[in-house]
Design a protein around this motif. Sequence first.
Motif, PDB file in Angstrom:
ATOM      1  N   SER A 150       0.803  -1.219   0.000  1.00 54.62           N
ATOM      2  CA  SER A 150       0.000   0.000   0.000  1.00 54.62           C
ATOM      3  C   SER A 150       0.838   1.271   0.000  1.00 54.62           C
ATOM      4  N   PRO A 151       0.438   2.262  -0.812  1.00 53.99           N
ATOM      5  CA  PRO A 151       1.126   3.553  -0.832  1.00 53.99           C
ATOM      6  C   PRO A 151       0.623   4.484   0.267  1.00 53.99           C
ATOM      7  N   VAL A 152      -0.438   4.085   0.961  1.00 55.04           N
ATOM      8  CA  VAL A 152      -1.026   4.906   2.025  1.00 55.04           C
ATOM      9  C   VAL A 152      -1.088   4.083   3.305  1.00 55.04           C
ATOM     10  N   PRO A 153      -1.289   4.730   4.458  1.00 52.33           N
ATOM     11  CA  PRO A 153      -1.376   3.975   5.709  1.00 52.33           C
ATOM     12  C   PRO A 153      -2.443   2.891   5.665  1.00 52.33           C
ATOM     13  N   VAL A 154      -2.143   1.779   6.352  1.00 46.25           N
ATOM     14  CA  VAL A 154      -3.074   0.645   6.422  1.00 46.25           C
ATOM     15  C   VAL A 154      -3.434   0.387   7.881  1.00 46.25           C
ATOM     16  N   LEU A 155      -4.734   0.371   8.158  1.00 44.17           N
ATOM     17  CA  LEU A 155      -5.228   0.038   9.492  1.00 44.17           C
ATOM     18  C   LEU A 155      -5.616  -1.434   9.498  1.00 44.17           C
ATOM     19  N   VAL A 156      -4.896  -2.237  10.279  1.00 38.05           N
ATOM     20  CA  VAL A 156      -5.175  -3.661  10.387  1.00 38.05           C
ATOM     21  C   VAL A 156      -5.897  -3.901  11.710  1.00 38.05           C
ATOM     22  N   GLY A 269       8.614  -2.778   8.003  1.00 37.68           N
ATOM     23  CA  GLY A 269       9.650  -2.923   9.012  1.00 37.68           C
ATOM     24  C   GLY A 269       9.405  -4.147   9.867  1.00 37.68           C
ATOM     25  N   HIS A 270      10.489  -4.712  10.390  1.00 34.58           N
ATOM     26  CA  HIS A 270      10.365  -5.928  11.194  1.00 34.58           C
ATOM     27  C   HIS A 270       9.505  -5.698  12.437  1.00 34.58           C
ATOM     28  N   VAL A 271       9.628  -4.527  13.051  1.00 30.83           N
ATOM     29  CA  VAL A 271       8.818  -4.229  14.231  1.00 30.83           C
ATOM     30  C   VAL A 271       7.345  -4.130  13.848  1.00 30.83           C
ATOM     31  N   ALA A 272       7.062  -3.468  12.721  1.00 27.78           N
ATOM     32  CA  ALA A 272       5.675  -3.343  12.263  1.00 27.78           C
ATOM     33  C   ALA A 272       5.071  -4.711  11.992  1.00 27.78           C
ATOM     34  N   ARG A 273       5.831  -5.579  11.336  1.00 22.58           N
ATOM     35  CA  ARG A 273       5.331  -6.923  11.048  1.00 22.58           C
ATOM     36  C   ARG A 273       5.077  -7.697  12.334  1.00 22.58           C
ATOM     37  N   ALA A 274       5.986  -7.590  13.294  1.00 21.76           N
ATOM     38  CA  ALA A 274       5.813  -8.299  14.564  1.00 21.76           C
ATOM     39  C   ALA A 274       4.591  -7.786  15.316  1.00 21.76           C
ATOM     40  N   LEU A 275       4.342  -6.474  15.231  1.00 21.98           N
ATOM     41  CA  LEU A 275       3.174  -5.912  15.906  1.00 21.98           C
ATOM     42  C   LEU A 275       1.871  -6.478  15.351  1.00 21.98           C
ATOM     43  N   LEU A 276       1.838  -6.722  14.052  1.00 22.37           N
ATOM     44  CA  LEU A 276       0.626  -7.277  13.448  1.00 22.37           C
ATOM     45  C   LEU A 276       0.312  -8.656  14.014  1.00 22.37           C
ATOM     46  N   HIS A 277       1.325  -9.322  14.548  1.00 20.45           N
ATOM     47  CA  HIS A 277       1.123 -10.633  15.135  1.00 20.45           C
ATOM     48  C   HIS A 277       0.804 -10.587  16.623  1.00 20.45           C
ATOM     49  N   CYS A 278       1.364  -9.601  17.340  1.00 24.32           N
ATOM     50  CA  CYS A 278       1.260  -9.657  18.799  1.00 24.32           C
ATOM     51  C   CYS A 278       0.361  -8.604  19.418  1.00 24.32           C
ATOM     52  N   ALA A 279       0.003  -7.544  18.696  1.00 23.25           N
ATOM     53  CA  ALA A 279      -0.831  -6.496  19.280  1.00 23.25           C
ATOM     54  C   ALA A 279      -2.299  -6.895  19.231  1.00 23.25           C
ATOM     55  N   HIS A 280      -2.982  -6.762  20.348  1.00 26.24           N
ATOM     56  CA  HIS A 280      -4.392  -7.146  20.409  1.00 26.24           C
ATOM     57  C   HIS A 280      -5.293  -5.920  20.333  1.00 26.24           C
ATOM     58  N   ARG A 281      -4.959  -5.059  19.393  1.00 30.36           N
ATOM     59  CA  ARG A 281      -5.766  -3.869  19.121  1.00 30.36           C
ATOM     60  C   ARG A 281      -5.399  -3.389  17.719  1.00 30.36           C
ATOM     61  N   PRO A 282      -6.171  -2.497  17.129  1.00 31.67           N
ATOM     62  CA  PRO A 282      -5.858  -2.048  15.771  1.00 31.67           C
ATOM     63  C   PRO A 282      -4.449  -1.474  15.658  1.00 31.67           C
ATOM     64  N   VAL A 283      -3.780  -1.794  14.539  1.00 31.05           N
ATOM     65  CA  VAL A 283      -2.434  -1.294  14.269  1.00 31.05           C
ATOM     66  C   VAL A 283      -2.459  -0.529  12.949  1.00 31.05           C
ATOM     67  N   LEU A 284      -1.945   0.700  12.976  1.00 29.01           N
ATOM     68  CA  LEU A 284      -1.833   1.505  11.773  1.00 29.01           C
ATOM     69  C   LEU A 284      -0.380   1.477  11.323  1.00 29.01           C
ATOM     70  N   VAL A 285      -0.136   0.959  10.116  1.00 38.10           N
ATOM     71  CA  VAL A 285       1.212   0.915   9.556  1.00 38.10           C
ATOM     72  C   VAL A 285       1.320   1.995   8.491  1.00 38.10           C
ATOM     73  N   VAL A 286       2.262   2.911   8.687  1.00 40.53           N
ATOM     74  CA  VAL A 286       2.445   4.040   7.788  1.00 40.53           C
ATOM     75  C   VAL A 286       3.639   3.763   6.886  1.00 40.53           C
TER      76      VAL A 286
END
Length: 291
Positions: A150-156, A269-286
Amino acid sequence: MTAPDTGVRSLRVLVGYDGSPSAVNAIEAAAVLLPSVTASILHLWEPPFTSPELRHRVFDRAANPEALGRLIESEGRAEAERLTGNGAKLARAAGWAAEPLVKRTFGGDGYQFARTAEELDADLVVVGSRGLGGMRASIGSVSELVVPASPVPVLVVPYPMTTVEWAAAESGPVVVGTDGSPPARRALAAATELFAHRRRLVVAVEEPGVSPAPAGVEGAELVTVPCTGRAGRPRATATTLAEEATRRGAAVLVVGSRGRGGARETLVGHVARALLHCAHRPVLVVPSRAG
C-alpha cells in the motif's frame, strides 16, 4: 439548496471486505476510530467466485460447458456484488458515507489494493486480520499482502476484540512507536492527521547503547520504556510497544515501515510486522512513501 463548498475534503477510506466476521469487525472498529469518512467497500472478485452450492444449482441450466462457464461467471459476479453491497450497508449503519466496489482480479491482491487506493486517492486502507496471537500467530493473507504494497497507511484490525479493547477504541489514546527515524516521524504525522481528536502518546523503547532521540513530538506526550525482552530484537520491541499500549488503554497503535526505494519496493519494518502478530488492538502501519 446546495451546501456551500468548505474546501475541506472528507477522509477517503478503502476497505477490504469479504463478508467474513473479521471483515465485519474491521468496519465496525474503524468506524469507531474514524467516525466520519467517505468509504469504498472493496471486494476483489476472482472468477468464478461462486459457492459450491450455487455452482450445483446452475449446472442444469447450461446447455453445454461453454454456457455453464458464462453462467457461473455471471452468477459469481452477482454474488460478489450482493456481498459488497451488504458491506456498504454495514458501513452506512456505522455512520460512514459508503459505496460498494467490486473489482475483477486474477490474484495479486496486494497490488490490486495498492492500485485501487491510488486510483481513488484514498487516505487510508482498512483490512481485517485473523491473528491467533502468541507463537502460532498468523495474520490474514490479504492483510499480509496489502500492508507492504500500500502507498497509504493501512489500518489492520484484529479479530476478535475483547470488551476491554472495544472500550479502548471508543475513548483511548493513540500510541505511536518511535525510534527517532524519518519513518517514525511520518507515523506521528499520519497519526496526528487521522486521529486529530485523540490524545497522542509517543513511546520510545530503550535499547542498550542506543538513544531513540525522538523528534517532532509537539502536541504529543513522550515516554521512554525499557525493552521487556531481548533488546535489539524486533519481536521484543514490538512486544514492549504492545504491552505499553495495553497498559495505556490505547485505541490504536501506530508505527512506520521502512523502504528500500523504488515505486514498488516498500518493505514492512520488522517491528511493524511483529506488531501485526502480537498487538491485540488495531495497528496503523504508515509506509515510507506516506506524507
